[in-house]
Design a protein around this motif. Structure first.
Motif, PDB file in Angstrom:
ATOM      1  N   GLN A 244      10.910 -12.354   7.022  1.00  0.00           N
ATOM      2  CA  GLN A 244       9.845 -11.651   6.299  1.00  0.00           C
ATOM      3  C   GLN A 244      10.003 -10.153   6.527  1.00  0.00           C
ATOM      4  O   GLN A 244      10.445  -9.721   7.593  1.00  0.00           O
ATOM      5  N   ILE A 245       9.650  -9.363   5.520  1.00  0.00           N
ATOM      6  CA  ILE A 245       9.633  -7.912   5.672  1.00  0.00           C
ATOM      7  C   ILE A 245       8.402  -7.362   4.963  1.00  0.00           C
ATOM      8  O   ILE A 245       8.153  -7.691   3.806  1.00  0.00           O
ATOM      9  N   PRO A 246       7.576  -6.578   5.639  1.00  0.00           N
ATOM     10  CA  PRO A 246       6.420  -5.960   4.978  1.00  0.00           C
ATOM     11  C   PRO A 246       6.863  -4.908   3.956  1.00  0.00           C
ATOM     12  O   PRO A 246       8.038  -4.533   3.880  1.00  0.00           O
ATOM     13  N   CYS A 247       5.910  -4.444   3.184  1.00  0.00           N
ATOM     14  CA  CYS A 247       6.190  -3.472   2.124  1.00  0.00           C
ATOM     15  C   CYS A 247       5.064  -2.450   2.077  1.00  0.00           C
ATOM     16  O   CYS A 247       3.898  -2.823   1.988  1.00  0.00           O
ATOM     17  N   VAL A 248       5.403  -1.165   2.141  1.00  0.00           N
ATOM     18  CA  VAL A 248       4.415  -0.089   2.144  1.00  0.00           C
ATOM     19  C   VAL A 248       4.522   0.712   0.855  1.00  0.00           C
ATOM     20  O   VAL A 248       5.599   1.186   0.497  1.00  0.00           O
ATOM     21  N   LEU A 249       3.399   0.855   0.161  1.00  0.00           N
ATOM     22  CA  LEU A 249       3.308   1.674  -1.046  1.00  0.00           C
ATOM     23  C   LEU A 249       2.441   2.878  -0.711  1.00  0.00           C
ATOM     24  O   LEU A 249       1.332   2.728  -0.195  1.00  0.00           O
ATOM     25  N   SER A 250       2.924   4.072  -1.010  1.00  0.00           N
ATOM     26  CA  SER A 250       2.212   5.263  -0.551  1.00  0.00           C
ATOM     27  C   SER A 250       2.139   6.351  -1.610  1.00  0.00           C
ATOM     28  O   SER A 250       3.130   6.638  -2.281  1.00  0.00           O
ATOM     29  N   THR A 251       0.931   6.931  -1.755  1.00  0.00           N
ATOM     30  CA  THR A 251       0.764   8.176  -2.499  1.00  0.00           C
ATOM     31  C   THR A 251       0.181   9.245  -1.567  1.00  0.00           C
ATOM     32  O   THR A 251      -0.464  10.189  -2.017  1.00  0.00           O
ATOM     33  N   LEU A 252       0.391   9.084  -0.267  1.00  0.00           N
ATOM     34  CA  LEU A 252      -0.075  10.061   0.713  1.00  0.00           C
ATOM     35  C   LEU A 252       0.630  11.404   0.466  1.00  0.00           C
ATOM     36  O   LEU A 252       1.829  11.449   0.196  1.00  0.00           O
ATOM     37  N   ARG A 253      -0.114  12.484   0.599  1.00  0.00           N
ATOM     38  CA  ARG A 253       0.444  13.825   0.398  1.00  0.00           C
ATOM     39  C   ARG A 253       0.724  14.537   1.713  1.00  0.00           C
ATOM     40  O   ARG A 253       1.399  15.567   1.737  1.00  0.00           O
ATOM     41  N   LYS A 254       0.179  13.997   2.792  1.00  0.00           N
ATOM     42  CA  LYS A 254       0.319  14.622   4.098  1.00  0.00           C
ATOM     43  C   LYS A 254       0.568  13.533   5.138  1.00  0.00           C
ATOM     44  O   LYS A 254       0.521  12.338   4.821  1.00  0.00           O
ATOM     45  N   LEU A 255       0.789  13.958   6.358  1.00  0.00           N
ATOM     46  CA  LEU A 255       1.004  13.019   7.459  1.00  0.00           C
ATOM     47  C   LEU A 255      -0.331  12.519   7.994  1.00  0.00           C
ATOM     48  O   LEU A 255      -1.279  13.288   8.135  1.00  0.00           O
ATOM     49  N   VAL A 256      -0.381  11.231   8.304  1.00  0.00           N
ATOM     50  CA  VAL A 256      -1.571  10.617   8.909  1.00  0.00           C
ATOM     51  C   VAL A 256      -1.280  10.328  10.373  1.00  0.00           C
ATOM     52  O   VAL A 256      -0.330   9.613  10.701  1.00  0.00           O
ATOM     53  N   PHE A 257      -2.094  10.909  11.257  1.00  0.00           N
ATOM     54  CA  PHE A 257      -2.016  10.603  12.680  1.00  0.00           C
ATOM     55  C   PHE A 257      -3.317   9.948  13.121  1.00  0.00           C
ATOM     56  O   PHE A 257      -4.395  10.519  12.955  1.00  0.00           O
ATOM     57  N   LEU A 258      -3.216   8.739  13.650  1.00  0.00           N
ATOM     58  CA  LEU A 258      -4.405   7.993  14.097  1.00  0.00           C
ATOM     59  C   LEU A 258      -4.551   8.122  15.613  1.00  0.00           C
ATOM     60  O   LEU A 258      -4.622   7.136  16.344  1.00  0.00           O
ATOM     61  N   ARG A 259      -4.612   9.348  16.072  1.00  0.00           N
ATOM     62  CA  ARG A 259      -4.748   9.581  17.510  1.00  0.00           C
ATOM     63  C   ARG A 259      -6.123   9.151  17.990  1.00  0.00           C
ATOM     64  O   ARG A 259      -7.140   9.512  17.388  1.00  0.00           O
ATOM     65  N   PRO A 260      -6.200   8.398  19.088  1.00  0.00           N
ATOM     66  CA  PRO A 260      -7.510   7.953  19.607  1.00  0.00           C
ATOM     67  C   PRO A 260      -8.369   9.150  19.985  1.00  0.00           C
ATOM     68  O   PRO A 260      -7.875  10.165  20.482  1.00  0.00           O
ATOM     69  N   ARG A 261      -9.662   9.035  19.720  1.00  0.00           N
ATOM     70  CA  ARG A 261     -10.601  10.063  20.141  1.00  0.00           C
ATOM     71  C   ARG A 261     -10.966   9.853  21.609  1.00  0.00           C
ATOM     72  O   ARG A 261     -11.124   8.724  22.072  1.00  0.00           O
ATOM     73  N   ASP A 262     -11.120  10.947  22.359  1.00  0.00           N
ATOM     74  CA  ASP A 262     -11.520  10.843  23.772  1.00  0.00           C
ATOM     75  C   ASP A 262     -12.961  10.358  23.881  1.00  0.00           C
ATOM     76  O   ASP A 262     -13.787  10.649  23.046  1.00  0.00           O
TER      77      ASP A 262
END
Length: 262
Positions: A244-262
């Motif tokens: 199996q292989i996942p598939c990502v479709l993107s129209t993102l214009r910038k980088l997404v960082f999901l850094r945890p909040r303190d």
């Protein structure tokens, strides 16, 4: 002209710092299905739901978990979420755990179109408080009945074995991560949950989220699912050694960082 444009190119990040909450996460987990759908119950999906809930809460998201939604309930939950005010939120995450086929996901008694009945509801033209913000969809569901039989390969080395008002596309700032490619079956383990959600949560729970953007993290998820899993069923229909292989479709214009909040 092209050279002058390229000289000024740089990768930007979506602005998460200006918002009090990193995002809202909606998880729809469908396990039991009406007999008229012809779909079997999805044993092990509660593990995926728990892992996704824990992973996004750790990252600082406000999580709402729905279980076993009918077509009417699932449609209403999505419409209500799309009607919320996201002024204090940096982004939106929607996780759907269910059966599916190409272009559709199952409620407990019917199907919804992924594009028109789910994703479209959160686009900027329909939910203005999410305009310009990343809208991230993670869908664990089959997209067809084909099996990935895998292929042998060899590695070779050297030939040997925000301050101005702008108009943006309403289609922008969306990422849809499917657990499989179009037309293909998506695997789930009754004990450990699905290959895709297990790999996704392992990556989101790692320290990589501090330094690596989401699209790059999804490339790692692709590698984990593709390299580390292989079916081991004895049923003739679900014979062993499937991949199996996942598939990502993107129209993102910038980088997404999901850094945890303190």
């Amino acid at each position: 002209m092209a050279n002058s444009i390229c000289e000024n190119l740089k990768l930007e990040e979506y602005n998460f710092k200006s918002y009090s909450i990193i995002g809202k996460c909606i998880i729809i987990n469908n396990e039991h299905f009406h007999e008229k759908t012809g779909q079997s119950n999805r044993e092990g999906t509660e593990i995926d739901a728990r892992n996704a809930d824990n992973a996004f809460r750790r990252l600082g998201f406000e999580v709402t978990l729905y279980n076993d939604l009918s077509w009417y309930e699932m449609r209403n939950a999505i419409q209500e979420a799309a009607g919320d005010d996201y002024g204090n939120y940096a982004c939106l995450v929607v996780v759907i755990l269910s059966h599916g086929r190409e272009g559709k996901v199952y409620a407990t008694d019917g199907t919804l179109q992924i594009d028109s009945e789910v994703v479209d509801k959160f686009k900027g033209e329909n939910c203005q408080s999410l305009a310009g913000k990343p809208k991230l969809f993670f869908i664990q569901a089959c997209r067809g009945s084909k099996f990935d039989h895998g292929v042998e390969m060899r590695d070779y080395v050297d030939g040997v074995s925000v301050n101005e008002v702008r108009i943006i596309s309403s289609e922008a700032d969306i990422m849809i991560a499917h657990s499989s490619t179009a037309g293909f079956y998506s695997w789930r383990n009754n004990v450990d949950g699905s290959w895709f959600i297990e790999s996704l949560c392992n990556v989101l729970n790692s320290d990589l989220v501090n330094d690596v953007d989401l699209v790059s993290l999804m490339t790692l998820v692709n590698k984990l699912v593709s390299d580390n899993y292989q079916s081991k069923n004895t049923d003739e229909k679900f014979s062993s050694n499937k991949k199996q292989i996942p598939c990502v479709l993107s129209t993102l214009r910038k980088l997404v960082f999901l850094r945890p909040r303190d």
